[in-house]
Design a protein around this motif. Structure first.
Motif, PDB file in Angstrom:
ATOM      1  N   MET A   1       0.845  -1.198   0.000  1.00 48.36           N
ATOM      2  CA  MET A   1       0.000   0.000   0.000  1.00 48.36           C
ATOM      3  C   MET A   1       0.876   1.241   0.000  1.00 48.36           C
ATOM      4  O   MET A   1       1.833   1.344   0.778  1.00 48.36           O
ATOM      5  N   LYS A   2       0.543   2.198  -0.860  1.00 53.60           N
ATOM      6  CA  LYS A   2       1.299   3.450  -0.926  1.00 53.60           C
ATOM      7  C   LYS A   2       0.621   4.491  -0.047  1.00 53.60           C
ATOM      8  O   LYS A   2      -0.557   4.791  -0.227  1.00 53.60           O
ATOM      9  N   ALA A   3       1.361   5.037   0.900  1.00 56.34           N
ATOM     10  CA  ALA A   3       0.813   6.009   1.850  1.00 56.34           C
ATOM     11  C   ALA A   3       1.576   7.325   1.750  1.00 56.34           C
ATOM     12  O   ALA A   3       2.688   7.442   2.272  1.00 56.34           O
ATOM     13  N   PRO A   4       1.026   8.339   1.075  1.00 58.94           N
ATOM     14  CA  PRO A   4       1.686   9.647   0.997  1.00 58.94           C
ATOM     15  C   PRO A   4       1.639  10.352   2.346  1.00 58.94           C
ATOM     16  O   PRO A   4       0.592  10.391   3.002  1.00 58.94           O
ATOM     17  N   LEU A   5       2.756  10.916   2.764  1.00 59.50           N
ATOM     18  CA  LEU A   5       2.777  11.626   4.041  1.00 59.50           C
ATOM     19  C   LEU A   5       1.868  12.847   4.012  1.00 59.50           C
ATOM     20  O   LEU A   5       1.315  13.241   5.044  1.00 59.50           O
ATOM     21  N   SER A   6       1.705  13.464   2.830  1.00 60.98           N
ATOM     22  CA  SER A   6       0.812  14.620   2.733  1.00 60.98           C
ATOM     23  C   SER A   6      -0.622  14.229   3.069  1.00 60.98           C
ATOM     24  O   SER A   6      -1.392  15.039   3.587  1.00 60.98           O
ATOM     25  N   TRP A   7      -0.992  12.997   2.782  1.00 56.61           N
ATOM     26  CA  TRP A   7      -2.345  12.507   3.093  1.00 56.61           C
ATOM     27  C   TRP A   7      -2.425  12.069   4.546  1.00 56.61           C
ATOM     28  O   TRP A   7      -3.354  12.445   5.269  1.00 56.61           O
ATOM     29  N   LEU A   8      -1.452  11.297   5.004  1.00 56.08           N
ATOM     30  CA  LEU A   8      -1.457  10.849   6.402  1.00 56.08           C
ATOM     31  C   LEU A   8      -1.484  12.017   7.381  1.00 56.08           C
ATOM     32  O   LEU A   8      -2.134  11.951   8.429  1.00 56.08           O
ATOM     33  N   SER A   9      -0.794  13.099   7.037  1.00 59.20           N
ATOM     34  CA  SER A   9      -0.689  14.229   7.961  1.00 59.20           C
ATOM     35  C   SER A   9      -2.009  14.974   8.140  1.00 59.20           C
ATOM     36  O   SER A   9      -2.122  15.838   9.015  1.00 59.20           O
ATOM     37  N   LYS A  10      -3.019  14.655   7.329  1.00 58.78           N
ATOM     38  CA  LYS A  10      -4.341  15.251   7.533  1.00 58.78           C
ATOM     39  C   LYS A  10      -5.035  14.673   8.766  1.00 58.78           C
ATOM     40  O   LYS A  10      -5.968  15.272   9.298  1.00 58.78           O
ATOM     41  N   TYR A  11      -4.591  13.501   9.217  1.00 63.03           N
ATOM     42  CA  TYR A  11      -5.245  12.821  10.330  1.00 63.03           C
ATOM     43  C   TYR A  11      -4.383  12.785  11.596  1.00 63.03           C
ATOM     44  O   TYR A  11      -4.902  12.525  12.675  1.00 63.03           O
ATOM     45  N   VAL A  12      -3.086  12.997  11.443  1.00 68.42           N
ATOM     46  CA  VAL A  12      -2.194  12.968  12.607  1.00 68.42           C
ATOM     47  C   VAL A  12      -0.966  13.818  12.298  1.00 68.42           C
ATOM     48  O   VAL A  12      -0.456  13.802  11.174  1.00 68.42           O
ATOM     49  N   ASP A  13      -0.516  14.592  13.283  1.00 70.28           N
ATOM     50  CA  ASP A  13       0.687  15.398  13.093  1.00 70.28           C
ATOM     51  C   ASP A  13       1.910  14.483  13.094  1.00 70.28           C
ATOM     52  O   ASP A  13       2.105  13.683  14.015  1.00 70.28           O
ATOM     53  N   ILE A  14       2.723  14.609  12.053  1.00 73.29           N
ATOM     54  CA  ILE A  14       3.914  13.763  11.913  1.00 73.29           C
ATOM     55  C   ILE A  14       5.145  14.608  12.195  1.00 73.29           C
ATOM     56  O   ILE A  14       5.470  15.535  11.442  1.00 73.29           O
ATOM     57  N   THR A  15       5.817  14.299  13.293  1.00 71.07           N
ATOM     58  CA  THR A  15       7.003  15.062  13.697  1.00 71.07           C
ATOM     59  C   THR A  15       8.302  14.321  13.403  1.00 71.07           C
ATOM     60  O   THR A  15       9.374  14.917  13.419  1.00 71.07           O
ATOM     61  N   LEU A  16       8.213  13.004  13.154  1.00 72.37           N
ATOM     62  CA  LEU A  16       9.407  12.218  12.841  1.00 72.37           C
ATOM     63  C   LEU A  16       9.810  12.415  11.390  1.00 72.37           C
ATOM     64  O   LEU A  16       8.974  12.727  10.538  1.00 72.37           O
ATOM     65  N   SER A  17      11.088  12.222  11.092  1.00 69.04           N
ATOM     66  CA  SER A  17      11.537  12.236   9.704  1.00 69.04           C
ATOM     67  C   SER A  17      10.964  11.005   9.001  1.00 69.04           C
ATOM     68  O   SER A  17      10.588  10.028   9.664  1.00 69.04           O
ATOM     69  N   PRO A  18      10.873  11.015   7.668  1.00 66.92           N
ATOM     70  CA  PRO A  18      10.349   9.843   6.966  1.00 66.92           C
ATOM     71  C   PRO A  18      11.078   8.552   7.319  1.00 66.92           C
ATOM     72  O   PRO A  18      10.451   7.502   7.495  1.00 66.92           O
ATOM     73  N   GLN A  19      12.404   8.619   7.456  1.00 69.85           N
ATOM     74  CA  GLN A  19      13.178   7.425   7.783  1.00 69.85           C
ATOM     75  C   GLN A  19      12.901   6.961   9.214  1.00 69.85           C
ATOM     76  O   GLN A  19      12.777   5.752   9.476  1.00 69.85           O
ATOM     77  N   GLU A  20      12.789   7.929  10.149  1.00 73.94           N
ATOM     78  CA  GLU A  20      12.478   7.564  11.538  1.00 73.94           C
ATOM     79  C   GLU A  20      11.082   6.961  11.635  1.00 73.94           C
ATOM     80  O   GLU A  20      10.862   5.973  12.346  1.00 73.94           O
ATOM     81  N   LEU A  21      10.128   7.545  10.906  1.00 74.39           N
ATOM     82  CA  LEU A  21       8.762   7.044  10.924  1.00 74.39           C
ATOM     83  C   LEU A  21       8.699   5.633  10.364  1.00 74.39           C
ATOM     84  O   LEU A  21       8.021   4.757  10.916  1.00 74.39           O
ATOM     85  N   ALA A  22       9.422   5.390   9.270  1.00 71.05           N
ATOM     86  CA  ALA A  22       9.455   4.053   8.670  1.00 71.05           C
ATOM     87  C   ALA A  22      10.011   3.034   9.658  1.00 71.05           C
ATOM     88  O   ALA A  22       9.494   1.912   9.775  1.00 71.05           O
TER      89      ALA A  22
END
Length: 398
Positions: A1-22
């Motif tokens: 499944m492809k999950a764009p961070l721009s879409w995910l961030s509409k539901y939760v604030d993302i403070t981690l870097s993409p690599q840290e989040l992964a």
């Protein structure tokens, strides 16, 4: 499944870097196969262009010469063989020197100057595959009409995409909200739930269409809403972009919303042209002997029990949990729709899909037993969004 961070961030604030989040998601059991940066290699050589004119290539029947505006008074002549090229389109234009995915070699390469059948091509009009944002290479990528000509494509389509490898026991993570809840659990950030409420008329949906479930083992829940007076057209920019980044092509504003909500909640939906349903009836029933079904993918399937169908009073109009029918599909002429949200038996969906050789995003989700509680929630969300993008009036209740 492809999950764009721009879409995910509409539901939760993302403070981690993409690599840290992964890393954190993977450690929590939601494996991230890769982190893809859309536009990382685009630099300033990829722009939004518009097709000003098209003429036939003088030396090749299957090629055309497109005049592409890229801002100001600057125009480029491009040799193009795509069947979906039309005057007035906003497109992704690559200047000479742009870094693109090369279909033949399977690697990224710098675009070189080229003379094709005696005509110099001053760049390229790109497909999804050449841009590295999808697998479609049959035609060029057409951008929304409000795309700003001459602007950097990286600013327009750039994003970070997490490629999630979801295990069969986590159907909730086949959705943006499911992933957002995982991120919330990891980081403590608050979840922002989408709005569901919408304005309804005084006329009740139940008075318009009769729905009967004939086998409750194969369909435990079936719900629907009705919207009259819609206008089927192309989708707005935000919707096209969201679907594109998640790996889905835009079809029209109504179908796109059903796909958007499927990706948002992990609950597949389907919209029928209400005026095509004979006697305004929906029967959720097993197929009778050798029933013929004309599917949306243009295949004609022969159906037998225990294959589950969504039928009107005469014939199947959809294959439950798998694919809709061609003759009841939403088209530009559709003005009234019935939106379906249901929960189907995963074993039946899997066996039917395998026997017919039809695999879809919906069947993939239903085979993994999504929560039955999603049925009314996703239906309300889809109804609200369709009213926003296609207009119309929703009848009261489910």
């Amino acid at each position: 499944m492809k999950a764009p961070l721009s879409w995910l961030s509409k539901y939760v604030d993302i403070t981690l870097s993409p690599q840290e989040l992964a890393h954190e998601l993977t450690m929590a059991g939601i494996e991230v196969g890769s982190v893809n940066l859309i536009g990382e290699k685009w630099e300033n050589d990829l722009l939004v262009g518009d097709v000003k004119d098209i003429v036939q290539h003088p030396n090749a029947d299957r090629l055309k010469l497109a005049t592409v505006g890229i801002g100001g008074q600057t125009n480029k002549t491009v040799v193009c063989g795509a069947d979906n090229l039309e005057i007035g389109q906003k497109i992704a234009f690559a200047n000479i020197g742009a870094n693109l995915f090369d279909v033949k070699s399977g690697t990224h390469k710098e675009l070189k100057p080229a003379t094709i059948r005696g005509v110099v091509s001053e760049g390229m009009i790109c497909s999804e595959l050449e841009l590295g944002i999808g697998l479609n290479h049959e035609g060029i990528l057409v951008l929304p009409d409000d795309a700003s000509v001459g602007s950097n494509l990286k600013n327009y389509l750039g994003d970070v995409i997490l490629d999630i490898e979801v295990t069969p026991n986590r159907p909730d993570c086949l959705s943006m909200l499911g992933l957002a809840r995982e991120i919330s659990a990891i980081t403590g950030a608050e979840i922002k739930e989408p709005e569901l409420a919408y304005q309804q008329s005084d006329s009740k949906s139940k008075s318009r269409v009769a729905i009967q479930i004939h086998n409750t083992d194969l369909c435990k829940r079936y719900a629907a809403t009705i919207i009259d007076g819609i206008k089927v057209t192309s989708s707005p920019k935000w919707l096209i972009e969201a679907l594109l980044k998640a790996g889905h092509n835009s079809i029209n504003n109504v179908v796109d919303i059903t796909n958007f909500v499927m990706l948002e909640f992990g609950q597949p939906l389907h919209a029928f042209d209400l005026n095509t349903l004979t006697d305004s009836k929906i029967n959720v029933r097993e197929a009778s002997g050798d029933e013929r079904f004309y599917a949306l993918n243009d295949e004609i399937a022969t159906l037998n029990a225990p294959m589950l169908t969504i039928s009107d009073s005469v014939e199947p109009v959809a294959l439950a949990g798998i694919i809709g029918g061609k003759e009841s599909a939403v088209s530009l002429q559709t003005t009234s729709i019935l939106i379906e949200s249901a929960n189907f038996n995963p074993v039946n969906v899997r066996s039917t899909a395998n026997m017919l050789g039809i695999a879809t995003d919906a069947s993939y989700i239903f085979e993994r037993s999504p929560s039955i509680d999603l049925v009314p929630i996703a239906l309300q969300r889809a109804t609200k969004l369709i009213l926003e993008v296609a207009g119309g009036t929703a009848m009261k209740g489910l």
